[in-house]
Design a protein around this motif. Sequence first.
Motif, mmCIF file in Angstrom:
data_model
loop_
_atom_site.group_PDB
_atom_site.id
_atom_site.type_symbol
_atom_site.label_atom_id
_atom_site.label_comp_id
_atom_site.label_asym_id
_atom_site.label_seq_id
_atom_site.Cartn_x
_atom_site.Cartn_y
_atom_site.Cartn_z
ATOM 1 N N TRP A 241 70.230 41.361 13.682
ATOM 2 C CA TRP A 241 70.901 40.063 14.287
ATOM 3 C C TRP A 241 69.652 38.332 13.114
ATOM 4 O O TRP A 241 68.668 39.235 13.313
ATOM 5 N N PHE A 242 70.423 38.114 12.993
ATOM 6 C CA PHE A 242 69.779 37.205 12.139
ATOM 7 C C PHE A 242 69.561 35.247 12.617
ATOM 8 O O PHE A 242 68.599 35.106 12.556
ATOM 9 N N THR A 243 70.777 35.272 14.000
ATOM 10 C CA THR A 243 70.748 34.090 15.109
ATOM 11 C C THR A 243 71.829 34.047 15.511
ATOM 12 O O THR A 243 72.178 35.383 16.431
ATOM 13 N N LEU A 244 70.969 32.884 16.682
ATOM 14 C CA LEU A 244 71.806 32.941 17.701
ATOM 15 C C LEU A 244 72.306 31.453 17.850
ATOM 16 O O LEU A 244 72.223 30.716 17.575
ATOM 17 N N ALA A 245 73.991 31.341 18.893
ATOM 18 C CA ALA A 245 73.723 30.320 19.487
ATOM 19 C C ALA A 245 74.502 29.894 20.738
ATOM 20 O O ALA A 245 74.782 30.631 21.318
ATOM 21 N N VAL A 246 74.053 28.412 21.306
ATOM 22 C CA VAL A 246 74.801 28.940 23.350
ATOM 23 C C VAL A 246 75.229 27.550 22.829
ATOM 24 O O VAL A 246 75.398 25.871 22.921
ATOM 25 N N PRO A 247 77.218 28.129 21.995
ATOM 26 C CA PRO A 247 77.208 26.518 22.444
ATOM 27 C C PRO A 247 78.019 25.937 23.368
ATOM 28 O O PRO A 247 78.002 24.625 23.595
ATOM 29 N N THR A 251 76.743 30.784 27.667
ATOM 30 C CA THR A 251 77.312 31.249 26.724
ATOM 31 C C THR A 251 76.085 31.365 25.791
ATOM 32 O O THR A 251 75.847 30.007 25.178
ATOM 33 N N VAL A 252 75.998 32.753 25.004
ATOM 34 C CA VAL A 252 75.396 32.861 23.654
ATOM 35 C C VAL A 252 75.771 33.433 22.926
ATOM 36 O O VAL A 252 77.175 34.441 22.717
ATOM 37 N N LEU A 253 75.788 33.112 21.480
ATOM 38 C CA LEU A 253 76.150 34.095 20.265
ATOM 39 C C LEU A 253 75.151 34.504 19.749
ATOM 40 O O LEU A 253 74.323 33.749 19.330
#
Length: 358
Positions: A241-247, A251-253
Amino acid sequence: MLTWVRPWIAALGCVAAVSAGAAMVPPALERPALAVRAPERAVLLAVAAAGPRLVAVGERGIVALSDDQGQRWRQARSVPTSVSLTALRFVDALRGWAVGHAGVILHTTDGGETWTRQADGRSLAQAALNAAARTPGDAQVRLAQQLVDDGADKPLLDLHFYDANRGVVAGAYGMFFETTDGGKTWNSAMDRIVNPKALHINAMRADGNALYLAGEQGLLLRSDDQGKTFRPLTSPYAGTWFTLAVPRPGTVLAAGLRGNAFISGDQGDNWSRLESAAQASYVSAAELPGDEVILANQAGQLLRSRADDALKVLPLPPLPPVSAILPLAEGALLAVGFTGALRLPGPAVSPVAQGAVK
């Protein structure tokens, strides 16, 4: 060498540093940043907002500043190192931190104009060894001793600050350190993480009290108490994994190698794949209003997901490989990477009509 894309540094930057030899690192660590005429054209690896100002960092210690949403840029007045800087965060318009190669941690109190060094790989390694000596377990001692023996040769790759005092940094070989006094002191927190292979930690994202870490070989962890304790998450993908987001809250991507992107609506307990025709590795993510996420990949494509839908490639003109993206005012985007900083139209604006503006 492909160290200009921030997430690749975990795999390639470490190899480069080790192959060059630890003895080669201190000169770059001690030298001031390279002075350039056009910092917006330098290799830039990360960007953040400091109030209305944009601050971008990159190779050779370059820090670029813009006070007009990326139209014009200038170089920071004083940066005490010329190692590559990989990530940065601001808690307000003035106070921020940047991390990079050789385990360097920099701090600014004037919106990025001037920076001071708070720590580097040598002081962090010694902090890790001191902590390991106080806790049972030969594995932690061996890892910490290896960090000391290697010298300042391993990069930090991401960071998060809860406020002006409390923050954490993470990077290669499972490095994880915290401060509770604004960076005056940094202490090892590596023993909190279940990471027996000392895998690289490439990204972190906070969601209230929750803090997510992501890295090599499917490494995913979550803390529910602002980093005091962590538990492993079952990863839906065994690659990096290189990146994460919390829209949105809860919720997490997670996105990474070979176009793999997954989203969880229950804080990482269960995951669903975000389908996409793009197969290049994702390197950066940014949250947009309306629960949307923009992802950038190594092919220079930007992809958009709305309400957990499949990722769709934005029909932008061809871009050079992108290392980080940042939403701007009025729906525009800023992309930084190998060719510097590019202003792009927002997802709602026709890219065919407007194009990319430098």
